[in-house]
Design an enzyme around this catalytic site. Structure first.
Site, mmCIF file in Angstrom:
data_model
loop_
_atom_site.group_PDB
_atom_site.id
_atom_site.type_symbol
_atom_site.label_atom_id
_atom_site.label_comp_id
_atom_site.label_asym_id
_atom_site.label_seq_id
_atom_site.Cartn_x
_atom_site.Cartn_y
_atom_site.Cartn_z
ATOM 1 N N HIS A 141 74.779 40.604 80.383
ATOM 2 C CA HIS A 141 73.909 40.331 81.535
ATOM 3 C C HIS A 141 74.581 39.356 82.500
ATOM 4 C CE1 HIS A 141 69.995 41.632 79.270
ATOM 5 N NE2 HIS A 141 70.688 42.654 79.725
ATOM 6 N N HIS A 172 74.567 41.515 74.824
ATOM 7 C CA HIS A 172 73.783 41.563 76.057
ATOM 8 C C HIS A 172 73.730 40.242 76.819
ATOM 9 C CE1 HIS A 172 72.696 45.513 74.738
ATOM 10 N NE2 HIS A 172 71.914 45.717 75.777
ATOM 11 N N LYS A 189 60.075 48.393 75.901
ATOM 12 C CA LYS A 189 60.408 47.319 76.854
ATOM 13 C C LYS A 189 60.510 47.950 78.228
ATOM 14 C CE LYS A 189 63.011 43.845 74.311
ATOM 15 N NZ LYS A 189 64.297 43.104 74.309
ATOM 16 N N ARG A 224 45.741 48.457 85.351
ATOM 17 C CA ARG A 224 45.788 47.707 84.083
ATOM 18 C C ARG A 224 46.305 48.527 82.903
ATOM 19 N NH1 ARG A 224 41.014 45.956 86.317
ATOM 20 N NH2 ARG A 224 41.301 43.968 87.352
ATOM 21 N N ARG A 237 64.306 42.037 66.097
ATOM 22 C CA ARG A 237 64.558 42.899 67.260
ATOM 23 C C ARG A 237 65.627 42.292 68.175
ATOM 24 N NH1 ARG A 237 60.555 46.459 71.212
ATOM 25 N NH2 ARG A 237 62.275 47.174 72.515
ATOM 26 N N ASN A 240 70.145 42.820 70.974
ATOM 27 C CA ASN A 240 70.762 42.201 72.147
ATOM 28 C C ASN A 240 72.224 41.863 71.932
ATOM 29 O OD1 ASN A 240 68.308 42.244 73.541
ATOM 30 N ND2 ASN A 240 67.649 40.385 72.511
ATOM 31 N N HIS A 248 75.537 48.941 83.140
ATOM 32 C CA HIS A 248 74.968 48.140 82.053
ATOM 33 C C HIS A 248 75.779 48.320 80.761
ATOM 34 C CE1 HIS A 248 71.943 46.297 79.471
ATOM 35 N NE2 HIS A 248 71.992 47.367 78.709
ATOM 36 N N GLU A 250 59.741 41.348 69.478
ATOM 37 C CA GLU A 250 60.949 40.527 69.419
ATOM 38 C C GLU A 250 60.679 39.081 69.009
ATOM 39 O OE1 GLU A 250 63.896 41.634 72.342
ATOM 40 O OE2 GLU A 250 64.736 39.619 72.275
ATOM 41 N N LYS A 253 67.073 52.187 65.956
ATOM 42 C CA LYS A 253 66.227 51.436 66.892
ATOM 43 C C LYS A 253 64.766 51.500 66.460
ATOM 44 C CE LYS A 253 65.147 49.913 71.371
ATOM 45 N NZ LYS A 253 65.512 49.788 72.770
#
Ligand SMILES: NC(=O)c1ccc[n+]([C@@H]2O[C@H](COP(=O)([O-])OP(=O)(O)OC[C@H]3O[C@@H](n4cnc5c(N)ncnc54)[C@H](O)[C@@H]3O)[C@@H](O)[C@H]2O)c1
Ligand SMILES: [Zn+2]
Length: 361
Positions: A249, A245, A140, A118, A238, A242, A262, A234, A224
């Site tokens: 992606h 992205h 992230k 956890r 934030r 992206n 990437h 986000e 950042k």
């Protein structure tokens, strides 16, 4: 050495940037809780840097986990190997994980730390430019699913980020360029001055001039850290990170994980976002040309592969996390050094971009 801070109240942490930091155990010590440490790395990074890292950690009976190298291994299956090693070695809830490697190792180790018993603390020691300027900062973490990139994950902030810029010495050229894509991104999102600096210093960066690299890493991390401090989960700004992205992606997933880096996909994605902005009248032809020229000078692609049709790209974009209530939101530049998050664009313009921004057949 320079130290920045990610300001998140009780979860604040330092980012140390400098040469030779991997051998400076005193930087690690304050970030380690408990009596055990497990270092996660991969088969490429281990022979280069694992011994140095382990030597700093000798008093914590360090366990090491060496994963296979590649985006295609950023999966739940491979993640399980980390848990197996931790359990076999009876690592308890007070174990600190250390991510030693690029963004793949960082994202997987972070997710393992978020979920093992956890949640346990972790430290990022990023060794690619991309991980140093982007993925190691901000918390992230996650893995890919065959149906979408980074679809399984959690927010989990590290206790500390240690950026040893000397590790970039062994990085392949294409990986250096991939990191530069994220660096250019910061200029485009909100730092016009940095964009101009990049135009003036791209050759120094490609030659790995240590001073230029350290400056670019520091500016990127500062940008950042500011965005993450303002919007950790986000809910708003934030999402600007992206930029490029959602297009990127789609390229990464469509081309098959591991075929496009990437950063390469993000580079083409940023040019596609800029192309759409130009079609919407938000960027002048000259501004668009400056963006494309800078991306090209960083030895990065400016277009999607011809193997993917515009319809395939559009379909892949709709799986992206940035889709809310069926509406595709994109980050689009509005002038140089400024970007907006918007769903307000005619779908036909997006299709024009997807059709036009592909490599010539
Ligand atoms: N969490 C985030 O906020 C965030 C942000 C951006 C990207 N990412 C993720 O990061 C990943 C990409 O990261 P990456 O570009 O670092 O890729 P990567 O981790 O695959 O590293 C690239 C290659 O360089 C090798 N390598 C690493 N350090 C090296 C060194 N010092 N010398 C020689 N080789 C070295 C790696 O083994 C690998 O082969 C993607 O999975 C992406 O989704 C996450
Ligand atoms: Zn990225």
């Amino acid at each position: 050495m320079h130290t920045l801070k990610v300001d998140l109240g009780a979860r604040s942490y330092p980012i140390h940037i400098g040469r030779g930091l991997l051998a400076r155990g005193e930087l690690l010590r304050p970030a380690i809780a408990g009596s055990r440490v497990a270092v996660v790395t991969n088969t490429t990074v281990a022979p280069l840097y694992l011994q140095t890292a382990l030597a700093q950690l000798a008093s914590w009976q360090p366990v090491s986990v060496v994963l296979p190298d590649g985006e295609q291994y950023k999966t739940l299956d491979v993640l399980n190997r980390i848990f197996t090693t931790l359990l076999e070695n009876r690592c308890d809830r007070k174990t600190t994980l250390v991510a030693l490697g690029g963004g793949v190792v960082g994202d997987m180790t972070g997710f393992a730390a978020a979920t093992y018993q956890r949640g346990v603390p972790f430290i990022q020691i990023p060794t690619t430019l991309l991980a140093q300027v982007d993925s190691s900062v901000g918390g992230k973490t996650g893995v890919n699913h065959p149906l979408g990139k980074n679809m399984i994950g959690a927010f989990h902030q590290p206790n500390c980020v240690i950026i040893d810029t000397d590790t970039l010495g062994t990085l392949p050229d294409n990986e250096l360029s991939a990191g530069l894509a994220e660096v250019i991104k910061y200029g485009l999102i909100g730092d016009a001055e940095f964009f101009t600096w990049l135009e003036q210093n791209m050759d120094r960066l490609l030659k790995r001039d240590p001073e230029a690299l350290a400056f670019a890493i520091e500016c990127s991390c500062a940008d950042k850290a500011r965005v993450v401090a303002a919007d950790e989960r986000e809910a708003g700004v934030r999402a600007l990170l992206n930029l490029g992205h959602t297009f990127g992606h789609a390229i990464e997933t469509g081309a098959g994980y591991g075929n496009w880096l990437h950063g390469e996909a993000v580079a083409a994605g940023m040019c596609m976002a800029a192309d759409l902005s130009r079609r919407l009248g938000w960027l002048s032809a000259e501004e668009f040309a400056r963006i494309e020229a800078l991306v090209r000078r960083a030895r990065l692609p400016t277009r999607a592969p011809k193997s993917l049709s515009s319809a395939q790209l559009r379909e892949l974009m709709s799986v992206d996390k940035k889709v809310e209530a069926g509406k595709l939101k994109l980050v689009l530049p509005k002038g140089l050094g400024q970007s907006v998050i918007t769903a307000e664009f005619p779908p036909a313009k997006l299709l024009e971009t997807l059709e036009q921004c592909r490599e010539a057949a």
